[in-house]
Design a protein around this motif. Structure first.
Motif, PDB file in Angstrom:
ATOM      1  N   LEU A  92       0.836  -1.193   0.000  1.00  0.00           N
ATOM      2  CA  LEU A  92       0.000   0.000   0.000  1.00  0.00           C
ATOM      3  C   LEU A  92       0.877   1.252   0.000  1.00  0.00           C
ATOM      4  O   LEU A  92       1.931   1.280   0.630  1.00  0.00           O
ATOM      5  CB  LEU A  92      -0.909   0.018   1.236  1.00  0.00           C
ATOM      6  CG  LEU A  92      -1.922  -1.119   1.360  1.00  0.00           C
ATOM      7  CD1 LEU A  92      -2.671  -1.012   2.689  1.00  0.00           C
ATOM      8  CD2 LEU A  92      -2.903  -1.102   0.193  1.00  0.00           C
ATOM      9  N   ASN A  93       0.413   2.266  -0.706  1.00  0.00           N
ATOM     10  CA  ASN A  93       1.103   3.549  -0.672  1.00  0.00           C
ATOM     11  C   ASN A  93       1.083   4.075   0.762  1.00  0.00           C
ATOM     12  O   ASN A  93       0.015   4.199   1.377  1.00  0.00           O
ATOM     13  CB  ASN A  93       0.421   4.534  -1.614  1.00  0.00           C
ATOM     14  CG  ASN A  93       1.065   5.903  -1.586  1.00  0.00           C
ATOM     15  OD1 ASN A  93       0.761   6.717  -0.732  1.00  0.00           O
ATOM     16  ND2 ASN A  93       1.958   6.150  -2.532  1.00  0.00           N
ATOM     17  N   ALA A  94       2.266   4.389   1.278  1.00  0.00           N
ATOM     18  CA  ALA A  94       2.367   4.727   2.694  1.00  0.00           C
ATOM     19  C   ALA A  94       1.531   5.954   3.043  1.00  0.00           C
ATOM     20  O   ALA A  94       0.757   5.941   4.012  1.00  0.00           O
ATOM     21  CB  ALA A  94       3.831   4.952   3.069  1.00  0.00           C
ATOM     22  N   HIS A  95       1.662   7.035   2.274  1.00  0.00           N
ATOM     23  CA  HIS A  95       0.971   8.274   2.620  1.00  0.00           C
ATOM     24  C   HIS A  95      -0.539   8.137   2.437  1.00  0.00           C
ATOM     25  O   HIS A  95      -1.317   8.702   3.225  1.00  0.00           O
ATOM     26  CB  HIS A  95       1.521   9.423   1.780  1.00  0.00           C
ATOM     27  CG  HIS A  95       2.958   9.723   2.051  1.00  0.00           C
ATOM     28  ND1 HIS A  95       3.388  10.437   3.147  1.00  0.00           N
ATOM     29  CD2 HIS A  95       4.097   9.373   1.380  1.00  0.00           C
ATOM     30  CE1 HIS A  95       4.702  10.526   3.146  1.00  0.00           C
ATOM     31  NE2 HIS A  95       5.157   9.891   2.088  1.00  0.00           N
ATOM     32  N   ALA A  96      -0.965   7.390   1.427  1.00  0.00           N
ATOM     33  CA  ALA A  96      -2.398   7.154   1.239  1.00  0.00           C
ATOM     34  C   ALA A  96      -2.955   6.300   2.376  1.00  0.00           C
ATOM     35  O   ALA A  96      -4.112   6.469   2.782  1.00  0.00           O
ATOM     36  CB  ALA A  96      -2.638   6.469  -0.109  1.00  0.00           C
ATOM     37  N   THR A  97      -2.148   5.380   2.888  1.00  0.00           N
ATOM     38  CA  THR A  97      -2.581   4.552   4.014  1.00  0.00           C
ATOM     39  C   THR A  97      -2.714   5.384   5.279  1.00  0.00           C
ATOM     40  O   THR A  97      -3.710   5.294   6.009  1.00  0.00           O
ATOM     41  CB  THR A  97      -1.576   3.410   4.252  1.00  0.00           C
ATOM     42  OG1 THR A  97      -1.423   2.649   3.047  1.00  0.00           O
ATOM     43  CG2 THR A  97      -2.049   2.485   5.367  1.00  0.00           C
ATOM     44  N   TRP A  98      -1.725   6.225   5.533  1.00  0.00           N
ATOM     45  CA  TRP A  98      -1.774   7.046   6.752  1.00  0.00           C
ATOM     46  C   TRP A  98      -2.911   8.055   6.710  1.00  0.00           C
ATOM     47  O   TRP A  98      -3.372   8.512   7.762  1.00  0.00           O
ATOM     48  CB  TRP A  98      -0.432   7.759   6.943  1.00  0.00           C
ATOM     49  CG  TRP A  98       0.700   6.800   7.137  1.00  0.00           C
ATOM     50  CD1 TRP A  98       0.641   5.559   7.705  1.00  0.00           C
ATOM     51  CD2 TRP A  98       2.059   6.983   6.734  1.00  0.00           C
ATOM     52  NE1 TRP A  98       1.874   4.952   7.684  1.00  0.00           N
ATOM     53  CE2 TRP A  98       2.770   5.805   7.099  1.00  0.00           C
ATOM     54  CE3 TRP A  98       2.757   8.009   6.121  1.00  0.00           C
ATOM     55  CZ2 TRP A  98       4.127   5.649   6.858  1.00  0.00           C
ATOM     56  CZ3 TRP A  98       4.108   7.856   5.878  1.00  0.00           C
ATOM     57  CH2 TRP A  98       4.780   6.690   6.248  1.00  0.00           C
ATOM     58  N   ALA A  99      -3.368   8.405   5.502  1.00  0.00           N
ATOM     59  CA  ALA A  99      -4.511   9.306   5.397  1.00  0.00           C
ATOM     60  C   ALA A  99      -5.775   8.656   5.943  1.00  0.00           C
ATOM     61  O   ALA A  99      -6.758   9.342   6.225  1.00  0.00           O
ATOM     62  CB  ALA A  99      -4.716   9.718   3.941  1.00  0.00           C
ATOM     63  N   ARG A 100      -5.747   7.323   6.084  1.00  0.00           N
ATOM     64  CA  ARG A 100      -6.885   6.576   6.635  1.00  0.00           C
ATOM     65  C   ARG A 100      -6.655   6.187   8.094  1.00  0.00           C
ATOM     66  O   ARG A 100      -7.369   5.341   8.625  1.00  0.00           O
ATOM     67  CB  ARG A 100      -7.116   5.314   5.798  1.00  0.00           C
ATOM     68  CG  ARG A 100      -7.576   5.589   4.377  1.00  0.00           C
ATOM     69  CD  ARG A 100      -8.971   6.191   4.367  1.00  0.00           C
ATOM     70  NE  ARG A 100      -9.480   6.387   3.023  1.00  0.00           N
ATOM     71  CZ  ARG A 100     -10.707   6.858   2.765  1.00  0.00           C
ATOM     72  NH1 ARG A 100     -11.503   7.166   3.770  1.00  0.00           N
ATOM     73  NH2 ARG A 100     -11.108   7.030   1.524  1.00  0.00           N
ATOM     74  N   VAL A 101      -5.663   6.800   8.713  1.00  0.00           N
ATOM     75  CA  VAL A 101      -5.320   6.471  10.097  1.00  0.00           C
ATOM     76  C   VAL A 101      -5.445   7.727  10.955  1.00  0.00           C
ATOM     77  O   VAL A 101      -5.020   8.813  10.545  1.00  0.00           O
ATOM     78  CB  VAL A 101      -3.879   5.914  10.193  1.00  0.00           C
ATOM     79  CG1 VAL A 101      -3.465   5.742  11.652  1.00  0.00           C
ATOM     80  CG2 VAL A 101      -3.769   4.592   9.465  1.00  0.00           C
ATOM     81  N   ALA A 102      -6.045   7.568  12.130  1.00  0.00           N
ATOM     82  CA  ALA A 102      -6.095   8.650  13.120  1.00  0.00           C
ATOM     83  C   ALA A 102      -5.470   8.113  14.401  1.00  0.00           C
ATOM     84  O   ALA A 102      -5.909   7.081  14.917  1.00  0.00           O
ATOM     85  CB  ALA A 102      -7.528   9.088  13.367  1.00  0.00           C
ATOM     86  N   VAL A 103      -4.453   8.806  14.883  1.00  0.00           N
ATOM     87  CA  VAL A 103      -3.699   8.324  16.039  1.00  0.00           C
ATOM     88  C   VAL A 103      -3.654   9.414  17.106  1.00  0.00           C
ATOM     89  O   VAL A 103      -3.354  10.573  16.810  1.00  0.00           O
ATOM     90  CB  VAL A 103      -2.253   7.929  15.646  1.00  0.00           C
ATOM     91  CG1 VAL A 103      -1.469   7.480  16.876  1.00  0.00           C
ATOM     92  CG2 VAL A 103      -2.271   6.827  14.595  1.00  0.00           C
TER      93      VAL A 103
END
Length: 656
Positions: A458-469
């Motif tokens: 998975l594209n790292a930045h696109a994946t992190w856009a779906r993460v809230a921490v």
């Protein structure tokens, strides 16, 4: 960063003797920069200088092409004018020395040459001003462009890079490259100017007599070689002391930072820490003094050899005049040309050595940009949707230099709409597991999949856009309240979405009390902002997580700084927030995990229990029940003299 014993000896300690404290020391596995610097020679510098000049011009070209073209044109024109000026010198001198009395005719004959000479000098002065102005314009822009590239490369590194002992040192070396990048074009420009002067003067000198030029080049070699060796010594000394300079920076931070200032004072640690600072500084001074002495000795030898060689050149010139090989008029031109050639060769050698040293620092910068410190993100291209199922299959992860894996053969599944709590004692792997599930880390073995797709694909930045921490240590960004929640990424709903997230996090009360609402700058007062308390900042941190697009929500000790009322508000609303999210919660407050659908208990990197809150509470011999009982246990009372407190309840908690 590693720690090493003060003594290199591993002799067993005598009975009752104390082992020496370990010393703080930075160690970089595989770092061979000092060995590489030792391999630098004058020949390698001669090969390298054209590359460095091209690099400086390329950096300048990126920020201001017009200025670079103008700078090159100035240098070429300056060289041409110098050649005309030197040639005009002979024409100006010859009519004036043909007799002991200077007549009007002689002055008229010399006038054209004098005009050319005067004009060339004036125009070269103007060109020198233009060259300095162009360099001053380009230098800060080049430095800023180099820093932007470095910062961009740093954000393209895997998060695990920060756990690698060599990453921060490579960053420091690259940052040093940014510092010297502003000197790169200036030094290259000086070399270009010296080269233009050298070429012009060499042409004139060769016209006077061909033997003079090779003699002068040989005369400049000793000083050039000495300059290269001195530059190498200086660079190696900088590398050798870089780790101690980083240590000084760390000690300085502990001495003066607000987070530790109270403990420095209450623990009366200032003299102790300052002594470590002085000891480290003394090591740097000792290494620097050795390098300075070696450089001075080499420069002295080179200067002496160069002086002898120049004496030979001037003797050869005298012989040529006495033998009638060159005229007296040409002798004046030769004197000027010899001085210019000598200055040009010295300039190329001196500035070349400086540029070479700058280039070595720039190599560190370029290497970091190419490889992001050896940890550039290299994952697949796929952009995921909000995951329905996040699954870990037999994952293992170990931090660099750690004695054992932080996670060992862990399998877990989190589904959208449910809350999974990670529980365990300190060091059990809870936070590490949450980071791997959210694709901030990649496992060493096994796989984490989002709806069946490995996070490596998975594209790292696109994946992190779906993460809230919401991490344990959340950032207090010096931005407005609105930007602190949106993180600079507003949605189509605008402030309505911001206020909804703030309400869910209990941060609406915080915003209502701000002097300008969402527009208020949240920063320390000396930045012109308004400061918040720890609990208020935690509500803002929760609001920014709730504002993120639906996906995976990770809460790591999300209410540690909240009062009971605010904490109750968060957890009563968490079930509603989990409707379109997969929620992972890390906490030590076990009373909070009763809202979870499932609880996962970790111990030393392994899952040892898994189930609903009721199921785990029913396992009386399990770790979860043991921790639960410890948190809820209230034993002991404050005793009265000779007996229990008068009026004290048998269940009253002890007061210590």
């Amino acid at each position: 960063m590693t720690t090493t014993p003060k003594s290199a000896s591993h002799v067993p300690q005598a009975e009752g003797a104390e082992a020496p404290d370990e010393e703080l020391k930075f160690a970089i596995p595989g770092d061979r920069r000092i060995e590489a610097a030792n391999a630098i020679t004058s020949r390698s510098m001669a090969r390298r200088l054209p590359q460095l000049i091209r690099r400086s011009l390329a950096l300048g070209w990126q920020v201001d092409r017009t200025a670079v073209i103008a700078l090159l044109a100035v240098q070429v024109l300056s060289g041409v004018l110098e050649a005309f000026g030197l040639m005009a010198t002979t024409g100006a001198i010859k009519p004036l020395i043909t007799s002991s009395h200077i007549s009007g005719d002689q002055l008229r004959s010399a006038a054209p040459s004098l005009s050319v000479l005067t004009g060339a000098i004036g125009l070269r002065a103007l060109l020198g001003i233009a060259s300095t102005s162009l360099s001053a314009r380009l230098a800060p822009r080049i430095s800023r462009e180099a820093e932007l590239k470095l910062l961009d490369a740093a954000t393209q590194a895997e998060l695990c890079a920060y756990d690698n002992p060599g990453y921060n040192d490579r960053w420091d070396a690259a940052d040093r490259g940014v510092e010297v990048s502003r000197d790169l074009l200036t030094q290259a420009q000086y070399i270009l100017a010296a080269s233009a002067s050298l070429i012009a003067s060499a042409c004139v000198l060769t016209a006077v007599h061909p033997v003079l030029l090779p003699l002068l080049i040989l005369a400049a070699l000793p000083k050039g070689v000495a300059s290269v060796r001195a530059a190498r010594i200086s660079y190696i000394a900088s590398l050798a002391t870089s780790r101690d300079r980083r240590l000084l920076g760390m000690l300085r931070w502990y001495l003066v930072d607000k987070q530790t200032a109270d403990q420095v004072r209450s623990g009366t640690m200032a003299p102790f820490l300052l002594s470590k600072y002085r000891t480290t500084g003394a090591r740097i001074d000792e290494a620097t003094d050795r390098a300075t002495w070696r450089s001075a000795r080499i420069s002295l030898i080179g200067g002496a050899a160069g002086g002898v060689a120049h004496a030979v050149v001037w003797a050869a010139l005298a012989l040529l005049v006495s033998a009638g090989q060159i005229s007296v008029a040409a002798l004046g031109t030769a004197f000027l040309a010899l001085g210019r050639v000598s200055a040009g060769l010295d300039g190329i050698a001196g500035y070349g050595a400086q540029l070479f040293r700058t280039g070595m620092y720039l190599d560190d910068w370029a290497d970091f940009i190419d490889e992001a410190g050896g940890h550039r993100i290299d994952r697949g291209p796929q952009a995921p949707a909000a995951p329905i199922v996040v699954r870990a299959d037999n994952i293992t992860f170990q931090y660099p230099s750690a004695d054992r894996p932080a996670l060992d053969d862990v399998s877990l599944e989190v589904r959208r709409g449910e809350v999974v709590a990670l529980v365990g004692e300190n060091g059990s792997g809870k936070t590490t597991l949450s980071k791997i599930l959210s694709a901030l880390y990649l496992p060493d073995h096994g796989a984490v999949t989002w709806d069946g797709t490995d996070t490596r694909d998975l594209n790292a930045h696109a994946t992190w856009a779906r993460v809230a921490v919401v991490p344990q240590s959340y950032a207090n960004w010096p931005l407005s309240a609105r930007e602190n929640i949106t993180l600079g990424q507003p949605t189509e709903e605008g402030d309505a979405a911001v206020l909804a997230a703030a309400h869910a996090a209990g941060a609406d009360d915080v915003i209502d009390d701000l002097r300008s609402g969402l527009n208020t700058l949240l920063a320390k007062e000396w930045w012109g902002g308004q400061e918040l308390s720890g609990g208020q900042w935690q509500r803002i941190a929760l609001a920014r997580a709730f504002h993120r697009p639906a996906g995976l929500l990770v809460l790591d000790e999300p209410t540690a700084a909240l009062d009971p009322r605010a904490e109750h508000r968060i957890f009563t609303g968490l079930r509603r927030l989990a409707a379109d999210r997969a929620v992972v919660m890390v906490t030590h407050r076990l009373t909070n995990v009763t809202i979870a659908d499932r609880i996962v208990v970790l111990d030393k990197g392994r899952i040892i229990q898994h189930g609903t809150p009721d199921q785990l509470l029913a396992q009386h011999d399990g770790l979860f029940r043991e921790l639960w009982d410890l948190q809820n246990e209230r034993t002991g009372r404050v005793p009265a003299q000779g007996g229990p407190d008068e009026g004290a309840s048998p269940n009253q908690p002890a007061l210590f």
